[in-house]
Design a protein around this motif. Structure first.
Motif, PDB file in Angstrom:
ATOM      1  N   GLN A  40      -5.154  16.417  40.251  1.00 20.27           N
ATOM      2  CA  GLN A  40      -6.383  15.827  40.760  1.00 20.27           C
ATOM      3  C   GLN A  40      -7.570  15.986  39.801  1.00 20.27           C
ATOM      4  OE1 GLN A  40      -4.309  17.737  42.495  1.00 20.27           O
ATOM      5  NE2 GLN A  40      -3.987  16.896  44.522  1.00 20.27           N
ATOM      6  N   ALA A  41      -7.804  17.171  39.286  1.00 22.18           N
ATOM      7  CA  ALA A  41      -8.976  17.381  38.423  1.00 22.18           C
ATOM      8  C   ALA A  41      -8.900  16.506  37.174  1.00 22.18           C
ATOM      9  CB  ALA A  41      -9.105  18.853  38.045  1.00 22.18           C
ATOM     10  N   ALA A  42      -7.743  16.445  36.555  1.00 16.69           N
ATOM     11  CA  ALA A  42      -7.583  15.625  35.348  1.00 16.69           C
ATOM     12  C   ALA A  42      -7.696  14.141  35.688  1.00 16.69           C
ATOM     13  CB  ALA A  42      -6.247  15.919  34.679  1.00 16.69           C
ATOM     14  N   PHE A  43      -7.146  13.735  36.840  1.00 18.83           N
ATOM     15  CA  PHE A  43      -7.233  12.330  37.222  1.00 18.83           C
ATOM     16  C   PHE A  43      -8.653  11.931  37.602  1.00 18.83           C
ATOM     17  CE2 PHE A  43      -6.681   8.672  40.138  1.00 18.83           C
ATOM     18  CZ  PHE A  43      -6.097   7.808  39.227  1.00 18.83           C
ATOM     19  N   ASP A  44      -9.393  12.829  38.243  1.00 16.37           N
ATOM     20  CA  ASP A  44     -10.799  12.542  38.566  1.00 16.37           C
ATOM     21  C   ASP A  44     -11.544  12.121  37.300  1.00 16.37           C
ATOM     22  OD1 ASP A  44     -10.236  13.380  41.149  1.00 16.37           O
ATOM     23  OD2 ASP A  44     -11.519  15.163  41.063  1.00 16.37           O
ATOM     24  N   GLU A  45     -11.346  12.860  36.243  1.00 16.99           N
ATOM     25  CA  GLU A  45     -12.012  12.549  34.970  1.00 16.99           C
ATOM     26  C   GLU A  45     -11.472  11.261  34.380  1.00 16.99           C
ATOM     27  OE1 GLU A  45     -12.424  11.957  30.880  1.00 16.99           O
ATOM     28  OE2 GLU A  45     -10.508  12.714  31.644  1.00 16.99           O
ATOM     29  N   ALA A  46     -10.157  11.084  34.404  1.00 17.08           N
ATOM     30  CA  ALA A  46      -9.530   9.922  33.777  1.00 17.08           C
ATOM     31  C   ALA A  46      -9.925   8.617  34.461  1.00 17.08           C
ATOM     32  CB  ALA A  46      -8.010  10.082  33.782  1.00 17.08           C
ATOM     33  N   ILE A  47      -9.952   8.597  35.776  1.00 17.83           N
ATOM     34  CA  ILE A  47     -10.251   7.344  36.466  1.00 17.83           C
ATOM     35  C   ILE A  47     -11.704   6.933  36.238  1.00 17.83           C
ATOM     36  CG2 ILE A  47     -10.765   8.310  38.755  1.00 17.83           C
ATOM     37  CD1 ILE A  47      -9.157   5.853  39.882  1.00 17.83           C
ATOM     38  N   VAL A  48     -12.616   7.896  36.267  1.00 21.91           N
ATOM     39  CA  VAL A  48     -14.025   7.574  35.997  1.00 21.91           C
ATOM     40  C   VAL A  48     -14.187   7.091  34.562  1.00 21.91           C
ATOM     41  CG1 VAL A  48     -16.353   8.548  35.806  1.00 21.91           C
ATOM     42  CG2 VAL A  48     -14.926   9.090  37.796  1.00 21.91           C
ATOM     43  N   ARG A  49     -13.555   7.773  33.633  1.00 16.82           N
ATOM     44  CA  ARG A  49     -13.628   7.357  32.222  1.00 16.82           C
ATOM     45  C   ARG A  49     -13.024   5.974  32.037  1.00 16.82           C
ATOM     46  NH1 ARG A  49      -9.719   8.633  28.472  1.00 16.82           N
ATOM     47  NH2 ARG A  49      -9.067  10.387  29.770  1.00 16.82           N
ATOM     48  N   GLY A  50     -11.889   5.707  32.666  1.00 12.79           N
ATOM     49  CA  GLY A  50     -11.232   4.411  32.531  1.00 12.79           C
ATOM     50  C   GLY A  50     -12.074   3.261  33.050  1.00 12.79           C
ATOM     51  N   VAL A  51     -12.708   3.470  34.196  1.00 12.33           N
ATOM     52  CA  VAL A  51     -13.544   2.404  34.746  1.00 12.33           C
ATOM     53  C   VAL A  51     -14.790   2.207  33.902  1.00 12.33           C
ATOM     54  CG1 VAL A  51     -14.936   1.669  36.713  1.00 12.33           C
ATOM     55  CG2 VAL A  51     -12.698   2.676  37.112  1.00 12.33           C
ATOM     56  N   THR A  52     -15.451   3.305  33.533  1.00 17.23           N
ATOM     57  CA  THR A  52     -16.733   3.174  32.841  1.00 17.23           C
ATOM     58  C   THR A  52     -16.598   2.728  31.386  1.00 17.23           C
ATOM     59  OG1 THR A  52     -16.792   5.544  32.315  1.00 17.23           O
ATOM     60  CG2 THR A  52     -17.896   4.827  34.348  1.00 17.23           C
ATOM     61  N   THR A  53     -15.479   3.035  30.750  1.00 17.94           N
ATOM     62  CA  THR A  53     -15.333   2.663  29.335  1.00 17.94           C
ATOM     63  C   THR A  53     -14.473   1.424  29.117  1.00 17.94           C
ATOM     64  OG1 THR A  53     -13.411   4.091  28.928  1.00 17.94           O
ATOM     65  CG2 THR A  53     -15.603   5.068  28.603  1.00 17.94           C
ATOM     66  N   VAL A  54     -13.645   1.057  30.092  1.00 19.14           N
ATOM     67  CA  VAL A  54     -12.738  -0.080  29.897  1.00 19.14           C
ATOM     68  C   VAL A  54     -13.020  -1.195  30.906  1.00 19.14           C
ATOM     69  CG1 VAL A  54     -10.337  -0.847  29.803  1.00 19.14           C
ATOM     70  CG2 VAL A  54     -10.954   1.405  28.906  1.00 19.14           C
ATOM     71  N   ILE A  55     -12.797  -0.939  32.174  1.00 20.20           N
ATOM     72  CA  ILE A  55     -12.918  -2.009  33.169  1.00 20.20           C
ATOM     73  C   ILE A  55     -14.330  -2.574  33.209  1.00 20.20           C
ATOM     74  CG2 ILE A  55     -12.715  -2.606  35.617  1.00 20.20           C
ATOM     75  CD1 ILE A  55     -10.452  -0.634  35.855  1.00 20.20           C
ATOM     76  N   SER A  56     -15.325  -1.739  33.020  1.00 17.41           N
ATOM     77  CA  SER A  56     -16.711  -2.207  33.093  1.00 17.41           C
ATOM     78  C   SER A  56     -17.041  -3.267  32.049  1.00 17.41           C
ATOM     79  CB  SER A  56     -17.679  -1.032  32.951  1.00 17.41           C
ATOM     80  OG  SER A  56     -17.567  -0.465  31.654  1.00 17.41           O
ATOM     81  N   ARG A  57     -16.213  -3.408  31.024  1.00 19.54           N
ATOM     82  CA  ARG A  57     -16.414  -4.416  29.986  1.00 19.54           C
ATOM     83  C   ARG A  57     -15.760  -5.748  30.325  1.00 19.54           C
ATOM     84  NH1 ARG A  57     -13.680  -0.859  26.062  1.00 19.54           N
ATOM     85  NH2 ARG A  57     -12.970  -2.796  25.138  1.00 19.54           N
ATOM     86  N   ALA A  58     -15.031  -5.816  31.426  1.00 18.81           N
ATOM     87  CA  ALA A  58     -14.267  -7.015  31.780  1.00 18.81           C
ATOM     88  C   ALA A  58     -15.167  -8.129  32.298  1.00 18.81           C
ATOM     89  CB  ALA A  58     -13.212  -6.678  32.827  1.00 18.81           C
ATOM     90  N   GLN A  59     -14.757  -9.341  32.014  1.00 18.87           N
ATOM     91  CA  GLN A  59     -15.434 -10.534  32.542  1.00 18.87           C
ATOM     92  C   GLN A  59     -15.450 -10.483  34.062  1.00 18.87           C
ATOM     93  OE1 GLN A  59     -14.015 -14.397  31.092  1.00 18.87           O
ATOM     94  NE2 GLN A  59     -13.976 -15.115  33.211  1.00 18.87           N
ATOM     95  N   GLY A  60     -16.598 -10.727  34.665  1.00 21.62           N
ATOM     96  CA  GLY A  60     -16.703 -10.804  36.111  1.00 21.62           C
ATOM     97  C   GLY A  60     -16.786  -9.475  36.833  1.00 21.62           C
ATOM     98  N   PHE A  61     -16.766  -8.359  36.117  1.00 23.37           N
ATOM     99  CA  PHE A  61     -16.882  -7.035  36.738  1.00 23.37           C
ATOM    100  C   PHE A  61     -18.288  -6.868  37.305  1.00 23.37           C
ATOM    101  CE2 PHE A  61     -18.417  -2.683  36.339  1.00 23.37           C
ATOM    102  CZ  PHE A  61     -17.486  -1.980  37.081  1.00 23.37           C
ATOM    103  N   ARG A  62     -18.392  -6.418  38.562  1.00 25.91           N
ATOM    104  CA  ARG A  62     -19.694  -6.264  39.200  1.00 25.91           C
ATOM    105  C   ARG A  62     -19.974  -4.866  39.726  1.00 25.91           C
ATOM    106  NH1 ARG A  62     -21.411  -9.181  36.284  1.00 25.91           N
ATOM    107  NH2 ARG A  62     -21.229 -11.412  36.457  1.00 25.91           N
ATOM    108  N   GLY A  63     -18.997  -3.997  39.789  1.00 25.22           N
ATOM    109  CA  GLY A  63     -19.244  -2.645  40.275  1.00 25.22           C
ATOM    110  C   GLY A  63     -17.957  -2.003  40.763  1.00 25.22           C
ATOM    111  N   TRP A  64     -18.063  -0.729  41.121  1.00 27.82           N
ATOM    112  CA  TRP A  64     -16.872   0.012  41.516  1.00 27.82           C
ATOM    113  C   TRP A  64     -17.255   1.231  42.330  1.00 27.82           C
ATOM    114  CZ3 TRP A  64     -15.723   5.069  39.733  1.00 27.82           C
ATOM    115  CH2 TRP A  64     -16.667   5.593  38.847  1.00 27.82           C
ATOM    116  N   LYS A  65     -16.257   1.791  42.999  1.00 28.03           N
ATOM    117  CA  LYS A  65     -16.355   3.111  43.596  1.00 28.03           C
ATOM    118  C   LYS A  65     -14.945   3.623  43.813  1.00 28.03           C
ATOM    119  CE  LYS A  65     -17.143   2.455  48.507  1.00 28.03           C
ATOM    120  NZ  LYS A  65     -18.059   2.555  49.620  1.00 28.03           N
TER     121      LYS A  65
END
Length: 100
Positions: free
Chosen positions: A15-40
């Motif tokens: 869990q601790a490692a995944f908490d960091e990985a999922i936030v990093r993945g969304v903020t550094t990768v998915i957030s750059r995608a066309q049409g991305f508007r937000g996440w939680k």
């Protein structure tokens, strides 16, 4: 706007490692995608290996075609995929109503 809901189950004890990985993945990768508007993302209390990721897209195709078929998807999966206990269950939703 489209809501992508991903029900993710990870391997126990990660869990601790995944908490960091999922936030990093969304903020550094998915957030750059066309049409991305937000996440939680939320994690389970009764089921600590369960996460619910919500991503908001302009259109269904922004997720299913442009993101999943483009170069960002493999980058995202490289960050979070090693934690998965099974493939995530992903569905898409349209807004019917909301509170202010």
């Amino acid at each position: 706007m489209i809501l992508e809901l991903a029900d993710i189950r990870i391997q126990p004890g990660q869990q601790a490692a995944f908490d960091e990985a999922i936030v990093r993945g969304v903020t550094t990768v998915i957030s750059r995608a066309q049409g991305f508007r937000g996440w939680k993302v939320n994690k389970g209390i009764e089921s600590p290996e369960r996460y619910i990721l919500q991503i908001f897209w302009d259109t269904l195709e922004d997720h299913t075609v442009h993101f999943r078929g483009g170069p960002l998807f493999p980058q995202w999966r490289a960050i979070v995929g090693p934690f998965f206990a099974q493939p995530p269950v992903v569905e898409h939703f349209e807004l019917v109503g909301k509170s202010d």
